[in-house]
Design an enzyme around this catalytic site. Sequence first.
Site, PDB file in Angstrom:
ATOM      1  CG  ASN A   8      -1.743   1.244   1.364  1.00  0.00           C
ATOM      2  OD1 ASN A   8      -1.816   2.042   0.431  1.00  0.00           O
ATOM      3  ND2 ASN A   8      -2.374   1.441   2.524  1.00  0.00           N
ATOM      4  CE  LYS A  10      -0.319   3.435   4.706  1.00  0.00           C
ATOM      5  NZ  LYS A  10      -0.306   3.605   6.144  1.00  0.00           N
ATOM      6  CG  HIS A  93      -6.172   2.259   4.854  1.00  0.00           C
ATOM      7  ND1 HIS A  93      -5.727   3.232   5.711  1.00  0.00           N
ATOM      8  CD2 HIS A  93      -5.192   1.335   4.778  1.00  0.00           C
ATOM      9  CE1 HIS A  93      -4.504   2.907   6.121  1.00  0.00           C
ATOM     10  NE2 HIS A  93      -4.156   1.761   5.574  1.00  0.00           N
ATOM     11  CD  GLU A 163      -3.957  -2.351   7.151  1.00  0.00           C
ATOM     12  OE1 GLU A 163      -2.874  -2.643   6.652  1.00  0.00           O
ATOM     13  OE2 GLU A 163      -4.510  -1.253   6.977  1.00  0.00           O
ATOM     14  N   GLY A 233       2.538  -1.284   4.376  1.00  0.00           N
ATOM     15  CA  GLY A 233       2.551   0.142   4.067  1.00  0.00           C
ATOM     16  C   GLY A 233       3.969   0.662   3.924  1.00  0.00           C
TER      17      GLY A 233
HETATM   18  P1  PGA Z   1       2.144   0.206   7.729  1.00  0.00           P
HETATM   19  O1  PGA Z   1       0.791   0.472   6.942  1.00  0.00           O
HETATM   20  O2  PGA Z   1       2.719  -1.088   7.227  1.00  0.00           O
HETATM   21  O3  PGA Z   1       3.008   1.384   7.371  1.00  0.00           O
HETATM   22  O4  PGA Z   1       1.803   0.163   9.185  1.00  0.00           O
HETATM   23  C1  PGA Z   1      -0.105  -0.540   6.629  1.00  0.00           C
HETATM   24  C2  PGA Z   1      -1.355   0.093   6.101  1.00  0.00           C
HETATM   25  O5  PGA Z   1      -1.716   1.195   6.567  1.00  0.00           O
HETATM   26  O6  PGA Z   1      -2.013  -0.471   5.209  1.00  0.00           O
END
Ligand code: PGA
Length: 254
Positions: A8, A10, A93, A163, A233
């Site tokens: 992801n 983002k 999300h 998550e 992420g």
């Molecule tokens: P992270 O994000 O691995 O940076 O914690 C995961 C996500 O928000 O999908």
Amino acid sequence: MKKIVIGNWKMHPLTSKEAEKWLQNISKDTAKIKKTDIAICAPHIYLSNLKKISRRVSLGAQDAFWGEVGASTGEVSGEMLYGLGVKYVILGHSERRALGEDNSLINKKVKGALSAGLTPILCVGESERDESHRYFDIVKAQVRECLAGISRDSLSKVTIAYEPVWALSTTRDRRDATPNDSREMAVFIKKVLSDMSTPQIASGVRIIYGGSVNERDAEGFLREGGVDGALVGKASLDPKKFSQIVKICEALKN
Ligand code: PGA
């Protein structure tokens, strides 16, 4: 069930050129991967260029509007994404929930994505853990309300990403979740799904874990977390780290 590692990105990176370079590096580093599905969820505006160079790495979006093509300023529909060759879409999300999305809107988006032919990656997870275990009720309500009215056949096409918000890399004063936390919730989600449909259908729904998965702890989650993959992420912003997580997944026995 075949495991999957999903990145992801983002709202990264800043340019399409850079996004293409990241994807090329991931494709090169994972050229020998056979047993693991790989997907990258990128910002909408990069998906068309990424599609031209993606082969075995599938593409996903990070949101899609529920309605059909029409008067919805600023939105992107599932059909548009499907038409580009996009396979997955992250829905619900926690960063979008924080902007005001609720379970009923997410439910519309899951239905819209399914009817467009996309595979929804439905994110669920509590913001914090409390002594009285209310977080189970929160996750149960998210699963039930976001998947309300979806046929049994379609249910098996949904991937659920657990998550826990308190474990995300961007959460202030975050804590590490453990494979045990993941396994316990994965079992619970299967039970909720089973009550909504049948045990057979529930066992066919892919459940993955997300929350600061990195190249050091991925093996623990994938081996002992009771899940069929990871949603990554921060670590997915480094093609080398992301590819390493894919390789760790590939090296597991089953
Ligand atoms: P992270 O994000 O691995 O940076 O914690 C995961 C996500 O928000 O999908």
